[in-house]
Design an enzyme around this catalytic site. Sequence first.
Site, PDB file in Angstrom:
ATOM      1  N   ASP A   1       0.864  -1.167   0.000  1.00  0.00           N
ATOM      2  CA  ASP A   1       0.000   0.000   0.000  1.00  0.00           C
ATOM      3  C   ASP A   1       0.911   1.231   0.000  1.00  0.00           C
ATOM      4  OD1 ASP A   1      -2.306   1.625   0.335  1.00  0.00           O
ATOM      5  OD2 ASP A   1      -1.937   1.673   2.488  1.00  0.00           O
TER       6      ASP A   1
ATOM      7  N   ASP B   1      -0.290   5.049   0.982  1.00  0.00           N
ATOM      8  CA  ASP B   1      -0.569   6.022   2.041  1.00  0.00           C
ATOM      9  C   ASP B   1      -0.495   5.369   3.417  1.00  0.00           C
ATOM     10  OD1 ASP B   1      -2.903   8.321   0.475  1.00  0.00           O
ATOM     11  OD2 ASP B   1      -1.232   7.194  -0.365  1.00  0.00           O
TER      12      ASP B   1
END
Length: 355
Positions: free
Chosen positions: A137, A139
């Site tokens: 991922d 963020d």
Amino acid sequence: MNLSNGDDLKSSQSLESEPIQSKLLVTFFASSTSQDRINSITSAEKAPPLNSCEPPFTKLLTSLVRPQPLVLCSTQNLAPRVLQLTYLISSTTLDPAKLLREAPISSFERTHALEMVFDLLPNPTTSHRSIKLAIFDMDSTLIEEEVIDELAGAIGVTDAVSAITARAMNGELDFEQSLRERLALIGGVNTNIWEKLREHITIAAGAKELCQELRRRGVILAVASGGFVPMANWLKDQLGLDYAFANHLLTSPPTSAHPHPHLTGHLSPSHPVVTPTFKRETLISLACTHSIPLSQTLAVGDGSNDLLMLGTAGLGIAWKAKPKVQREAPQRLNGKSLADLLYLLGPGDGDQKDA
């Protein structure tokens, strides 16, 4: 779930008569509450504090895996704050995720101020899981910020957007619906925002070191983000990733309402939305493209939209994750540096240094 008790001698005798089918790695990471105690130890003659956890933990684990025989075959101090135990167990059905959630395991972690990561290796002749593909991922994982919250700050709607983001990442809202609701609030943001963000976005501690080492080992690297393409592509270049997947935002030329090129607040209908399902399918697709078994994949993320991806990977780690994700992910870790993940993968061709 109950998985082995009986004394170690009895377990050893059982393993002599039964084929060894799996190797279980248990890695202890000292939590921040015990780090000062570890740092205060200066005498080389003193054993690292985590070593004292091994005997009671082995006794506990033996009781949990009954009736499967279990034998401790190695103890390695990977760093003053990292201890790795290797067990042989005559089982291929042990679920490390369920084991992590056993109440006695949680109690042991709290009592000894540590976190554990469990990994079951189907091949007992290997020392660690071989990783050939790693997908992350973006963020709050590879970078410290939530980019959509940064976009909101540019036009003064941070609180409204952040509130939706927090609920979405904790699994309280459908991800795609919440994304569209947040985007509707940021219409009008100047398209030069991307250049400004690149100047102050913080790459997470240890991310560069982790990706550099994984690249050295020949691992395929990807980011699959519910964020946006301009930042994902920038991060791809910064970390030397092989792939970047993220959402495409529509832009508009100047209008009477917004006298500058700006974001419309809408997603491109010509591109897929990066949903939880998209992340999982991306992991599977990349593994297929590169002829990599899923057992040789690593996935890392912090939000509920990462759970499907984490559960599909051979080793799925929730990194400094939201509470719901901590409870539901296959494994979780809350360290200060992403380079800590290297301890789970073995030293490679060189010695892993404390990070």
